[in-house]
Enzyme design. Structure first.
Site, mmCIF file in Angstrom:
data_model
loop_
_atom_site.group_PDB
_atom_site.id
_atom_site.type_symbol
_atom_site.label_atom_id
_atom_site.label_comp_id
_atom_site.label_asym_id
_atom_site.label_seq_id
_atom_site.Cartn_x
_atom_site.Cartn_y
_atom_site.Cartn_z
ATOM 1 N N GLU A 38 4.368 -5.731 -10.219
ATOM 2 C CA GLU A 38 5.071 -4.633 -11.047
ATOM 3 C C GLU A 38 5.713 -5.086 -11.918
ATOM 4 O O GLU A 38 5.416 -5.337 -12.603
ATOM 5 C CB GLU A 38 5.698 -3.726 -10.164
ATOM 6 C CG GLU A 38 5.054 -2.412 -9.832
ATOM 7 C CD GLU A 38 4.811 -2.770 -8.327
ATOM 8 O OE1 GLU A 38 4.553 -3.391 -8.293
ATOM 9 O OE2 GLU A 38 3.654 -2.207 -7.706
ATOM 10 N N HIS A 90 7.470 7.520 -2.539
ATOM 11 C CA HIS A 90 6.876 8.239 -3.781
ATOM 12 C C HIS A 90 7.599 9.684 -4.589
ATOM 13 O O HIS A 90 6.597 10.667 -4.600
ATOM 14 C CB HIS A 90 5.408 8.471 -3.433
ATOM 15 C CG HIS A 90 4.593 7.485 -2.571
ATOM 16 N ND1 HIS A 90 5.337 6.748 -1.457
ATOM 17 C CD2 HIS A 90 3.464 6.690 -3.326
ATOM 18 C CE1 HIS A 90 3.897 6.323 -1.257
ATOM 19 N NE2 HIS A 90 3.213 5.808 -2.466
#
Ligand SMILES: *[C@@H]1O[C@H](CO)[C@@H](O)[C@H](O)[C@H]1NC(C)=O
Length: 354
Positions: A88, A158
Site C-alpha cells: 500500500e 475488513h
C-alpha cells in the site's frame, strides 16, 4: 437505458446538479446501478474523457475484489488499468509520483483497514506536496479509493472506518457516499478536485440498493452536507451506511414518540460543512451524531466541539454521540458493537426528555 426512472425525493435536490427537471426526472440517460457499478461508471467516464487517467491497485486489472473496475482493463488497456504489488505504501507513493508528473492517478487500496501502511505517504507526502513546494508542484490529481465500514462478518481487518485519522490531516479531502447517485457524483468530484482525495466506499452498500444513475459524468460538490429530511426537534448527522440506520430511526421517532428529526448526510468529512450542521442545530436545539468508528477521537467529537462553540445558547440538551466502542472491531460481537437503531433511538429519547 431509461430516461425517467428516478422518482425518489432526493432527486429534487439533485436536479440542478445532474440535470433533472423539477419533478426529479433525469433529463439525461440513466441506467440502473448499485453502488459498485456507479464506481465503475465514474471510472469509465474518467478513462474515456481524460487520456492521462490511470487506475492501479491490488487486483484491479481483473475487476477488483468488489468488481468496481470490472471490464476497464479490456476496454482501456493494460497500460491504464493495472495491478500493483501487494504494497500500500508503494501504491500511494507511485500515485503521488504519477500525479505530480501529470497523470490523473486513481489508486485503489483493497480495504480501508489496509490503508495504514500508506499512512506515511498520505499524510507526510501527498497532503504536504503543494505546501512544501510553495505551490510549484502538487499531487492534487491523486484520488485514493478504499472499501470502508462494517459488512456483517468482516471482523478485525475488513470492517474499519478510519476517516477520523485522515480528518486530522490538512491538505487532503475525505469523502464518503451513502448510495449510488451520490457515489458517482462525489467520486467524479474527487477525481476532478485539485487536492489529493480519499474516497471511502461503504462496502456493505456495494450490492445493496439499486438506483437510476446518469450514465454520463456529473459532479456533486464536495464539502456540502445534504439535508435529506427536514425536521424541527432533533438533528441527526451521519455519513455512509449510518445514514440508512438514522433514516429508520427518524421514522421510529416520528411514529413512536411524535419527534420530528432533521437528517443530514455530511458526505465530506474534511473539509466539512459546519454551516449546514450549525444552521440545523440552531433550529432544533438537539444534535445526535453517529458513526461506526470508536467514539474516542472519532469525527463526531470534532462536530460536537464545533457545534457547542457555535450554537451553545441554542442547545436544549447535551450533544449525543452514538458510535462504536473503544475496542478493536469484533467478529461475532459485531451486532453489539455497531451503533444500531435501538441505541440511536434511546439517545433520541434522552435528548428529548433532558
Ligand atoms: C491536474 O489536472 C488538471 C485538470 O486536468 C490539469 O489542469 C493540471 O495541470 C493537472 N496537474 C498536474 C500537476 O498535472
Amino acid at each position: 437505458e431509461q430516461y425517467d426512472g428516478c422518482v425518489v425525493p432526493w432527486c429534487l435536490y439533485l436536479h440542478t446538479i445532474v440535470g433533472t427537471d423539477e419533478r426529479g426526472t433525469f433529463r439525461r440517460p440513466t441506467t440502473k446501478m448499485n453502488l459498485f457499478q456507479s464506481v465503475t461508471s465514474a471510472l469509465d467516464n474518467t478513462l474515456a474523457s481524460d487520456p492521462t487517467a490511470v487506475i492501479f491497485g491490488e487486483d484491479v486489472a481483473f475487476g477488483g475484489v468488489f468488481r468496481c473496475t470490472v471490464g476497464l482493463r479490456d476496454k482501456y488497456g493494460k497500460d491504464r488499468v493495472f495491478n500493483t504489488p501487494l504494497c500500500e505504501q508503494g501504491i500511494v507513493g507511485f500515485g503521488i509520483g504519477a500525479a505530480v508528473a501529470g497523470a490523473t492517478a486513481i489508486a485503489e487500496i483493497q480495504f480501508a483497514d489496509y490503508i495504514y501502511p500508506a499512512f506515511d505517504q498520505i499524510v507526510n507526502e501527498a497532503a504536504k506536496y503543494r505546501y512544501r513546494s510553495g505551490n510549484l508542484f502538487d499531487c492534487g490529481n491523486l484520488t485514493i479509493r478504499a472499501p470502508w465500514g462494517c459488512v456483517g462478518h468482516g471482523s478485525l481487518y475488513h470492517s474499519q472506518s478510519p476517516e477520523a485519522f485522515f480528518a486530522h490531516c490538512p491538505g487532503i479531502k475525505v469523502v464518503i457516499p451513502r448510495g449510488p447517485v451520490q457515489c458517482k457524483g462525489l467520486l467524479l468530484s474527487c477525481i476532478a478536485d485539485q487536492n489529493p482525495c480519499i474516497f471511502f466506499e461503504p462496502k456493505i452498500l456495494y450490492r445493496a440498493a439499486v438506483e437510476q444513475v446518469p450514465t454520463e459524468a456529473y459532479t456533486i460538490p464536495l464539502s456540502q452536507a445534504e439535508v435529506i429530511q427536514e425536521g424541527s426537534d432533533v438533528t441527526l448527522v451521519a455519513w455512509g451506511t449510518q445514514i440508512h440506520v438514522l433514516r429508520e430511526v427518524a421514522n421510529m421517532a416520528q411514529e413512536k414518540l411524535g419527534v420530528s428529526c432533521e437528517l443530514i448526510d455530511l458526505q465530506t468529512i474534511l473539509p466539512w460543512d459546519t454551516e449546514t450542521i450549525c444552521k440545523s442545530v440552531a433550529k432544533t436545539g438537539r444534535l445526535l451524531i453517529s458513526h461506526e468508528a470508536p467514539i474516542t477521537g472519532g469525527f463526531a467529537a470534532e462536530i460536537s466541539s464545533t457545534v457547542q462553540e457555535e450554537c451553545f445558547l441554542n442547545l436544549e440538551a447535551p450533544i449525543a454521540r452514538v458510535c462504536g466502542y473503544d475496542t478493536p472491531f469484533p467478529h461475532i460481537f459485531e451486532p453489539f458493537y455497531i451503533p444500531d437503531k435501538w441505541k440511536c433511538f434511546d439517545a433520541i429519547k434522552k435528548l428529548i426528555s433532558y
